[in-house]
Design a protein around this motif. Structure first.
Motif, PDB file in Angstrom:
ATOM      1  N   HIS A  19       0.895  -1.223   0.199  1.00  0.00           N
ATOM      2  CA  HIS A  19       0.017   0.003   0.007  1.00  0.00           C
ATOM      3  C   HIS A  19       0.941   1.219  -0.061  1.00  0.00           C
ATOM      4  CE1 HIS A  19      -4.120  -1.113   0.305  1.00  0.00           C
ATOM      5  NE2 HIS A  19      -3.788  -2.333   0.872  1.00  0.00           N
ATOM      6  N   TYR A  20       1.964   0.979   0.523  1.00  0.00           N
ATOM      7  CA  TYR A  20       2.751   2.531   0.623  1.00  0.00           C
ATOM      8  C   TYR A  20       3.621   2.671  -0.653  1.00  0.00           C
ATOM      9  CZ  TYR A  20       6.259   5.564   2.411  1.00  0.00           C
ATOM     10  OH  TYR A  20       7.174   6.809   2.656  1.00  0.00           O
ATOM     11  N   ALA A  21       3.735   1.449  -1.354  1.00  0.00           N
ATOM     12  CA  ALA A  21       4.304   1.984  -2.750  1.00  0.00           C
ATOM     13  C   ALA A  21       3.115   2.553  -3.798  1.00  0.00           C
ATOM     14  CB  ALA A  21       4.647   0.351  -3.427  1.00  0.00           C
ATOM     15  N   SER A  22       1.835   1.774  -3.577  1.00  0.00           N
ATOM     16  CA  SER A  22       0.893   2.165  -4.250  1.00  0.00           C
ATOM     17  C   SER A  22       0.506   3.726  -4.038  1.00  0.00           C
ATOM     18  CB  SER A  22      -0.453   1.326  -4.095  1.00  0.00           C
ATOM     19  OG  SER A  22      -0.295   0.030  -4.377  1.00  0.00           O
ATOM     20  N   GLU A  23       0.609   4.040  -2.691  1.00  0.00           N
ATOM     21  CA  GLU A  23       0.187   5.568  -2.601  1.00  0.00           C
ATOM     22  C   GLU A  23       1.446   6.410  -3.363  1.00  0.00           C
ATOM     23  OE1 GLU A  23       0.473   5.922   1.805  1.00  0.00           O
ATOM     24  OE2 GLU A  23      -1.479   4.720   1.809  1.00  0.00           O
ATOM     25  N   LEU A  24       2.328   6.180  -3.556  1.00  0.00           N
ATOM     26  CA  LEU A  24       3.329   6.703  -4.215  1.00  0.00           C
ATOM     27  C   LEU A  24       3.496   6.529  -5.708  1.00  0.00           C
ATOM     28  CD1 LEU A  24       6.481   6.190  -1.897  1.00  0.00           C
ATOM     29  CD2 LEU A  24       5.411   8.140  -2.203  1.00  0.00           C
ATOM     30  N   ASP A  25       2.443   5.715  -6.260  1.00  0.00           N
ATOM     31  CA  ASP A  25       2.191   5.396  -7.552  1.00  0.00           C
ATOM     32  C   ASP A  25       3.312   4.705  -8.310  1.00  0.00           C
ATOM     33  OD1 ASP A  25      -0.395   6.941  -7.942  1.00  0.00           O
ATOM     34  OD2 ASP A  25       0.659   8.652  -8.248  1.00  0.00           O
ATOM     35  N   LEU A  26       3.926   3.821  -7.272  1.00  0.00           N
ATOM     36  CA  LEU A  26       4.936   2.938  -7.734  1.00  0.00           C
ATOM     37  C   LEU A  26       4.020   1.447  -7.644  1.00  0.00           C
ATOM     38  CD1 LEU A  26       7.854   4.303  -5.601  1.00  0.00           C
ATOM     39  CD2 LEU A  26       7.800   4.235  -8.251  1.00  0.00           C
ATOM     40  N   ASN A  27       3.380   1.318  -8.774  1.00  0.00           N
ATOM     41  CA  ASN A  27       2.488   0.270  -8.749  1.00  0.00           C
ATOM     42  C   ASN A  27       3.238  -1.080  -9.396  1.00  0.00           C
ATOM     43  OD1 ASN A  27       0.296   1.277  -7.640  1.00  0.00           O
ATOM     44  ND2 ASN A  27      -0.384   2.260  -9.638  1.00  0.00           N
ATOM     45  N   GLN A  28       4.234  -0.976 -10.195  1.00  0.00           N
ATOM     46  CA  GLN A  28       5.117  -2.080 -10.430  1.00  0.00           C
ATOM     47  C   GLN A  28       6.231  -2.351  -9.499  1.00  0.00           C
ATOM     48  OE1 GLN A  28       5.675  -2.663 -14.987  1.00  0.00           O
ATOM     49  NE2 GLN A  28       6.242  -0.374 -14.666  1.00  0.00           N
ATOM     50  N   VAL A  29       6.205  -3.395  -9.083  1.00  0.00           N
ATOM     51  CA  VAL A  29       6.982  -3.711  -7.803  1.00  0.00           C
ATOM     52  C   VAL A  29       7.724  -5.146  -8.009  1.00  0.00           C
ATOM     53  CG1 VAL A  29       5.502  -2.801  -6.175  1.00  0.00           C
ATOM     54  CG2 VAL A  29       5.054  -5.091  -6.647  1.00  0.00           C
ATOM     55  N   ILE A  30       9.064  -5.162  -7.436  1.00  0.00           N
ATOM     56  CA  ILE A  30       9.848  -6.452  -7.425  1.00  0.00           C
ATOM     57  C   ILE A  30       9.492  -6.654  -5.966  1.00  0.00           C
ATOM     58  CG2 ILE A  30      12.124  -7.308  -7.343  1.00  0.00           C
ATOM     59  CD1 ILE A  30      11.382  -6.488 -10.112  1.00  0.00           C
TER      60      ILE A  30
END
Length: 305
Positions: A19-30
């Protein structure tokens, strides 16, 4: 323009990290996988709880190359991971097993008259890894997964703690990485923090022939000047970049995979001018997901300047 590359983030398999990554619009993740086993349904459910889209997984620490996971264990992980992808990228990041520094000294003692003993130790390590990777490549193809080999740091996170002197005998210089990539066809996951550590440590050893890093004369004399030089030597084989900073030996969670300090922004600018724009870049936050925002703020700041 600073980085036209696809930008992702490196996160733990954790609801709050997602969710923290999503809040930063970093939706693609490793995603760094834990040692605990998950089913595909459990993974999909956790991923669907947020807006993230996996483009890759880093294998659990217990699944290091050179260790003894069975083919069944690899197959179970690959089968678990494969259904969770909905992106063109389907990366599996592999890492090498650390060895006890004491075991290297024991090997040298057993081959005391052999000037090339340390070189031979590393050669055996790399050859075994090539054999294992060649087998894993066949398995990965069944699941349409792309294997990447990660460049290593010098030692583990607790290297200077009593009884914890574990070291990476290889995968920390371009030579072995290129050898493995050419022999197996795998791509390289270029970790900038690790490259910064190894370049600086081995450059230091031009002046000090201390054995604490378990380096051969060839490694010392041919060490890269810095992490960008490291990139240039392996760039034809890179499939993914993990971007972060490291200081000193980088042997603790607070000294590696941390944001670049402002006085080192020039390194990022230099790197942005030479990096292949088609290679995805994952911002690595280490053990602190809040570092993601600082990494992202750095990129936004440099794009405006």
């Amino acid at each position: 323009m600073l980085f036209s590359n696809p930008i992702a983030s490196h996160v733990k398999l954790d609801f709050h990290h997602f969710h923290y990554a999503s809040e930063l619009d970093l939706n693609q993740v490793i995603i760094q996988l834990p040692d605990e086993k998950y089913s595909s349904d459990e993974l999909v459910q956790l991923i669907n709880s947020s807006a993230i889209r996996p483009i890759g997984y880093r294998m659990p620490l217990s699944m290091a190359l050179g260790s003894k996971p069975t083919e069944a264990e690899w197959k179970k992980w690959f089968a678990c991971i494969s259904p969770t992808f909905n992106d063109n990228h389907r990366f599996i990041i592999l890492h090498g097993q650390q060895v006890a520094l004491g075991s290297i000294f024991e090997y040298l003692d057993d081959h005391a008259s052999d000037f090339n003993a340390l070189h031979d130790f590393k050669t055996h390590y790399v050859e075994n890894m090539i054999t294992q990777l060649s087998q894993l490549q066949q398995l990965a193809k069944q699941y349409e997964l792309t294997l990447l080999i990660e460049n290593a740091a010098i030692g583990g996170m607790t290297y200077f703690e009593p009884g914890q002197a574990f070291i990476h005998p290889a995968l920390r210089t371009p030579r072995h990485l290129i050898q493995i990539a050419e022999a197996t066809g795998v791509k390289i996951c270029f970790d900038t923090a690790h490259a910064r550590i190894t370049s600086h440590v081995l450059t230091y050893m031009h002046r000090s022939r201390s054995m604490f890093a378990g380096a051969t004369e060839k490694e010392i004399l041919n060490s890269t000047k810095n992490w960008i030089d490291f990139y240039h030597q392996i760039e034809d084989h890179i499939g993914l970049i993990q971007l972060s900073y490291a200081v000193s030996f980088g042997d603790t969670p607070t000294t590696t995979h941390i944001p670049f300090p402002q006085e080192r922004y020039s390194e990022i600018i230099d790197f942005a001018e030479c990096v292949n724009p088609t290679i995805p870049i994952a911002l690595h936050s280490g053990t602190h997901p809040q570092n993601l925002k600082q990494q992202l703020d750095m990129i936004h700041f440099l794009k405006k300047s």
